[in-house]
Enzyme design. Structure first.
Site, PDB file in Angstrom:
ATOM      1  N   ILE A 117       0.837  -1.217  -0.115  1.00 24.32           N
ATOM      2  CA  ILE A 117       0.013  -0.093   0.010  1.00 24.32           C
ATOM      3  C   ILE A 117       0.683   1.380   0.058  1.00 24.32           C
ATOM      4  O   ILE A 117       0.684   2.246  -0.788  1.00 24.32           O
ATOM      5  CB  ILE A 117      -0.911  -0.192   1.269  1.00 24.32           C
ATOM      6  CG1 ILE A 117      -1.807  -1.039   1.050  1.00 24.32           C
ATOM      7  CG2 ILE A 117      -1.916   1.266   1.243  1.00 24.32           C
ATOM      8  CD1 ILE A 117      -2.798  -1.566   2.332  1.00 24.32           C
ATOM      9  N   ASP A 128      13.843   2.539  10.393  1.00 21.73           N
ATOM     10  CA  ASP A 128      13.192   1.658  10.786  1.00 21.73           C
ATOM     11  C   ASP A 128      12.437   2.096  12.093  1.00 21.73           C
ATOM     12  O   ASP A 128      12.771   2.712  12.928  1.00 21.73           O
ATOM     13  CB  ASP A 128      14.682   0.518  11.403  1.00 21.73           C
ATOM     14  CG  ASP A 128      13.642  -0.428  11.966  1.00 21.73           C
ATOM     15  OD1 ASP A 128      12.652  -0.439  12.428  1.00 21.73           O
ATOM     16  OD2 ASP A 128      14.477  -1.660  12.104  1.00 21.73           O
ATOM     17  N   ASN A 168       2.282   4.309   7.555  1.00 15.70           N
ATOM     18  CA  ASN A 168       1.786   3.149   6.841  1.00 15.70           C
ATOM     19  C   ASN A 168       2.669   1.838   7.145  1.00 15.70           C
ATOM     20  O   ASN A 168       1.742   0.745   7.283  1.00 15.70           O
ATOM     21  CB  ASN A 168       1.880   3.311   5.500  1.00 15.70           C
ATOM     22  CG  ASN A 168       1.754   2.086   4.695  1.00 15.70           C
ATOM     23  OD1 ASN A 168       0.770   1.593   4.498  1.00 15.70           O
ATOM     24  ND2 ASN A 168       2.978   1.731   3.896  1.00 15.70           N
ATOM     25  N   TYR A 195      -0.998  -8.749  16.388  1.00 17.67           N
ATOM     26  CA  TYR A 195      -1.430  -7.626  15.228  1.00 17.67           C
ATOM     27  C   TYR A 195      -2.504  -6.658  15.930  1.00 17.67           C
ATOM     28  O   TYR A 195      -2.618  -5.568  15.752  1.00 17.67           O
ATOM     29  CB  TYR A 195      -1.431  -8.139  13.851  1.00 17.67           C
ATOM     30  CG  TYR A 195      -1.939  -7.327  12.755  1.00 17.67           C
ATOM     31  CD1 TYR A 195      -0.878  -6.458  12.210  1.00 17.67           C
ATOM     32  CD2 TYR A 195      -3.217  -7.308  12.182  1.00 17.67           C
ATOM     33  CE1 TYR A 195      -1.283  -5.785  11.340  1.00 17.67           C
ATOM     34  CE2 TYR A 195      -3.639  -6.479  11.275  1.00 17.67           C
ATOM     35  CZ  TYR A 195      -2.631  -5.585  10.500  1.00 17.67           C
ATOM     36  OH  TYR A 195      -3.160  -4.617   9.646  1.00 17.67           O
ATOM     37  N   LYS A 205      -2.875  -2.802  16.918  1.00 15.09           N
ATOM     38  CA  LYS A 205      -3.867  -1.796  16.093  1.00 15.09           C
ATOM     39  C   LYS A 205      -4.665  -1.045  17.085  1.00 15.09           C
ATOM     40  O   LYS A 205      -5.539  -0.006  16.839  1.00 15.09           O
ATOM     41  CB  LYS A 205      -4.439  -2.443  14.822  1.00 15.09           C
ATOM     42  CG  LYS A 205      -3.341  -2.701  13.894  1.00 15.09           C
ATOM     43  CD  LYS A 205      -3.076  -1.850  12.805  1.00 15.09           C
ATOM     44  CE  LYS A 205      -1.936  -2.001  11.842  1.00 15.09           C
ATOM     45  NZ  LYS A 205      -1.345  -1.052  10.971  1.00 15.09           N
ATOM     46  N   VAL A 240      -6.569  -5.942   1.474  1.00 12.37           N
ATOM     47  CA  VAL A 240      -5.850  -5.501   0.212  1.00 12.37           C
ATOM     48  C   VAL A 240      -4.575  -6.681  -0.221  1.00 12.37           C
ATOM     49  O   VAL A 240      -4.161  -7.088   0.659  1.00 12.37           O
ATOM     50  CB  VAL A 240      -4.925  -4.187   0.415  1.00 12.37           C
ATOM     51  CG1 VAL A 240      -4.463  -3.594  -1.012  1.00 12.37           C
ATOM     52  CG2 VAL A 240      -5.819  -3.164   0.756  1.00 12.37           C
ATOM     53  N   THR A 283      -1.544  -7.651  -1.000  1.00  5.66           N
ATOM     54  CA  THR A 283       0.024  -7.444  -0.806  1.00  5.66           C
ATOM     55  C   THR A 283       0.777  -8.627  -0.274  1.00  5.66           C
ATOM     56  O   THR A 283      -0.113  -9.417   0.110  1.00  5.66           O
ATOM     57  CB  THR A 283      -0.051  -6.110   0.284  1.00  5.66           C
ATOM     58  OG1 THR A 283      -0.505  -6.528   1.591  1.00  5.66           O
ATOM     59  CG2 THR A 283      -0.788  -4.990  -0.094  1.00  5.66           C
TER      60      THR A 283
HETATM   61  N1  LIG Z   1      -3.118  -5.549   3.079  1.00  2.00           N
HETATM   62  C1  LIG Z   1      -4.356  -5.627   3.898  1.00  2.00           C
HETATM   63  O1  LIG Z   1      -5.002  -6.180   3.610  1.00  2.00           O
HETATM   64  C2  LIG Z   1      -4.164  -4.586   4.985  1.00  2.00           C
HETATM   65  C3  LIG Z   1      -5.430  -4.573   5.870  1.00  2.00           C
HETATM   66  C4  LIG Z   1      -5.704  -3.773   6.900  1.00  2.00           C
HETATM   67  C5  LIG Z   1      -4.436  -2.940   7.235  1.00  2.00           C
HETATM   68  N2  LIG Z   1      -3.525  -3.051   6.719  1.00  2.00           N
HETATM   69  C6  LIG Z   1      -2.377  -2.203   7.022  1.00  2.00           C
HETATM   70  O2  LIG Z   1      -1.857  -1.444   5.835  1.00  2.00           O
HETATM   71  C7  LIG Z   1      -0.425  -1.014   5.853  1.00  2.00           C
HETATM   72  C8  LIG Z   1       0.262  -1.366   4.835  1.00  2.00           C
HETATM   73  O3  LIG Z   1       0.168  -2.885   4.870  1.00  2.00           O
HETATM   74  P1  LIG Z   1       0.636  -3.702   3.444  1.00  2.00           P
HETATM   75  O4  LIG Z   1      -0.308  -4.661   3.174  1.00  2.00           O
HETATM   76  O5  LIG Z   1       1.023  -2.580   2.520  1.00  2.00           O
HETATM   77  O6  LIG Z   1       1.983  -4.468   4.134  1.00  2.00           O
HETATM   78  P2  LIG Z   1       3.427  -4.634   3.350  1.00  2.00           P
HETATM   79  O7  LIG Z   1       3.276  -5.132   1.809  1.00  2.00           O
HETATM   80  O8  LIG Z   1       4.026  -5.691   4.084  1.00  2.00           O
HETATM   81  O9  LIG Z   1       4.027  -3.456   3.364  1.00  2.00           O
HETATM   82  C9  LIG Z   1       4.664  -3.077   4.824  1.00  2.00           C
HETATM   83  C10 LIG Z   1       5.568  -2.057   4.617  1.00  2.00           C
HETATM   84  O10 LIG Z   1       5.894  -1.635   5.922  1.00  2.00           O
HETATM   85  C11 LIG Z   1       7.365  -1.723   6.201  1.00  2.00           C
HETATM   86  N3  LIG Z   1       8.063  -2.053   7.429  1.00  2.00           N
HETATM   87  C12 LIG Z   1       7.491  -3.185   8.128  1.00  2.00           C
HETATM   88  N4  LIG Z   1       8.145  -3.193   9.262  1.00  2.00           N
HETATM   89  C13 LIG Z   1       9.026  -1.965   9.290  1.00  2.00           C
HETATM   90  C14 LIG Z   1       9.812  -1.143  10.267  1.00  2.00           C
HETATM   91  N5  LIG Z   1      10.216  -1.741  11.451  1.00  2.00           N
HETATM   92  N6  LIG Z   1      10.413  -0.269   9.844  1.00  2.00           N
HETATM   93  C15 LIG Z   1      10.041   0.506   8.926  1.00  2.00           C
HETATM   94  N7  LIG Z   1       9.130  -0.102   7.760  1.00  2.00           N
HETATM   95  C16 LIG Z   1       8.790  -1.366   8.111  1.00  2.00           C
HETATM   96  C17 LIG Z   1       7.614  -2.763   5.154  1.00  2.00           C
HETATM   97  O11 LIG Z   1       9.213  -2.512   4.900  1.00  2.00           O
HETATM   98  P3  LIG Z   1      10.079  -3.869   4.525  1.00  2.00           P
HETATM   99  O12 LIG Z   1       9.972  -4.218   3.117  1.00  2.00           O
HETATM  100  O13 LIG Z   1      11.376  -3.432   4.690  1.00  2.00           O
HETATM  101  O14 LIG Z   1       9.376  -4.855   5.298  1.00  2.00           O
HETATM  102  C18 LIG Z   1       6.889  -2.291   3.902  1.00  2.00           C
HETATM  103  O15 LIG Z   1       7.205  -1.061   3.422  1.00  2.00           O
HETATM  104  C19 LIG Z   1      -0.139  -1.503   7.379  1.00  2.00           C
HETATM  105  O16 LIG Z   1      -0.127  -0.691   8.202  1.00  2.00           O
HETATM  106  C20 LIG Z   1      -1.021  -2.607   7.524  1.00  2.00           C
HETATM  107  O17 LIG Z   1      -1.303  -3.040   8.889  1.00  2.00           O
HETATM  108  C21 LIG Z   1      -3.202  -3.807   5.555  1.00  2.00           C
END
Ligand SMILES: NC(=O)c1ccc[n+]([C@@H]2O[C@H](COP(=O)([O-])OP(=O)(O)OC[C@H]3O[C@@H](n4cnc5c(N)ncnc54)[C@H](OP(=O)(O)O)[C@@H]3O)[C@@H](O)[C@H]2O)c1
Length: 253
Positions: free
Chosen positions: A15, A61, A89, A158, A162, A191, A193
């Protein structure tokens, strides 16, 4: 609306990457400052930043206080004078175990990255947000952060992280109301991902019916982010401290 300056954590994939992509290509030239934990994990993002010079990538980080302490120096090096919109994010979703089987370390890691990190980063970007009138602080949360039942699987560490994030957004919205900040947690939808696919993968065995049902409802990052941007653009003072989904529907805390 003229271009705005965004600070988005975790812009290298999922995202976050889609937010950077859509916002950097907007007709009104935005400036996007985004973060990655390491350049090796962010090849696609650096490629995009070569093409769109309004994207600036810094190292961060969010689970590491020392790394958070470097934000100001990195922003000053780019010459950032103010930020309009902070989008927290970055997060992890690494456990689907029940409470009885979840190690303390797993809880602490989720808390450090998903709850504490977003607010410690906010402390650093606060003065840059104060320098502008927009003053929006958006925390990408999750429906897993509602204490009403939402899904028949364990989101233990998780979900807890949240819920705490949501709680703190209410506090922050009250704390900063007199300074006209708009503080909003947003659920981005289910989403497709990397992290969501990994998170739901074990359900294929433990709860195949639910696994297929949830897979069928997944939306693309493009669809989620298009709605998130339009929802954020519409936020006014009255929306601060309310939990929204990506389409602008109110959710229960
Ligand atoms: N996808 C869904 O269905 C969904 C649903 C509800 C909420 N969300 C929320 O949406 C947001 C994005 O999720 P996503 O699905 O896009 O996840 P994602 O593809 O795993 O991306 C997560 C991002 O966070 C970064 N990250 C993780 N740990 C970190 C740290 N310690 N310091 C800095 N960056 C860090 C990751 O970097 P690295 O590549 O280095 O790990 C990546 O850029 C999150 O807050 C998640 O909880 C997602």
């Amino acid at each position: 609306m003229s271009g705005q300056t965004y600070f988005i954590t975790g812009g290298n994939k999922g995202i976050g990457f889609e937010l950077v992509t859509q916002l950097s290509k907007a007709k009104d030239k935005n400036v996007i400052i985004t973060t990655t934990r390491s350049p090796e994990r962010a090849k696609k993002l650096y490629e995009l930043a070569k093409k769109f010079t309004n994207i600036h990538v810094i190292d961060l980080d969010v689970g590491d206080a020392k790394s958070i302490d470097t934000i100001e120096a990195q922003l000053d090096k780019i010459g950032v004078k103010g930020i309009d919109i902070y989008i927290s994010n970055a997060a992890i979703f690494q456990s689907l175990d029940p409470i009885l089987k979840t190690d303390g370390e797993v809880f602490l890691k989720h808390y450090a990255v998903n709850t504490l990190g977003p607010f410690l980063v906010f402390q650093k970007v606060y003065k840059y947000l104060l320098a502008k009138d927009t003053r929006k602080a958006i925390f990408i949360s999750s429906i897993a952060g509602t204490i009403s039942p939402f899904a028949p699987f364990h989101t233990t560490a998780y979900g807890q992280s949240k819920v705490a994030l949501n709680y703190s957004t209410i506090q922050l919205s009250r704390e900063l109301a007199s300074e006209n900040f708009i503080v909003v947690p947003i659920h981005p939808g289910a989403v497709s991902t990397e992290s969501s696919q990994e998170a739901i993968a074990p359900l294929a065995e433990s709860n195949p019916v639910f696994f297929e049902a949830i897979k069928a409802t997944l939306i693309t990052p493009e669809e989620s982010v298009k709605s998130i941007i339009s929802t954020i653009n519409g936020f006014e003072a009255k929306d601060s401290g309310i939990f929204y989904d990506y389409k602008g529907e109110v959710l229960p805390f």
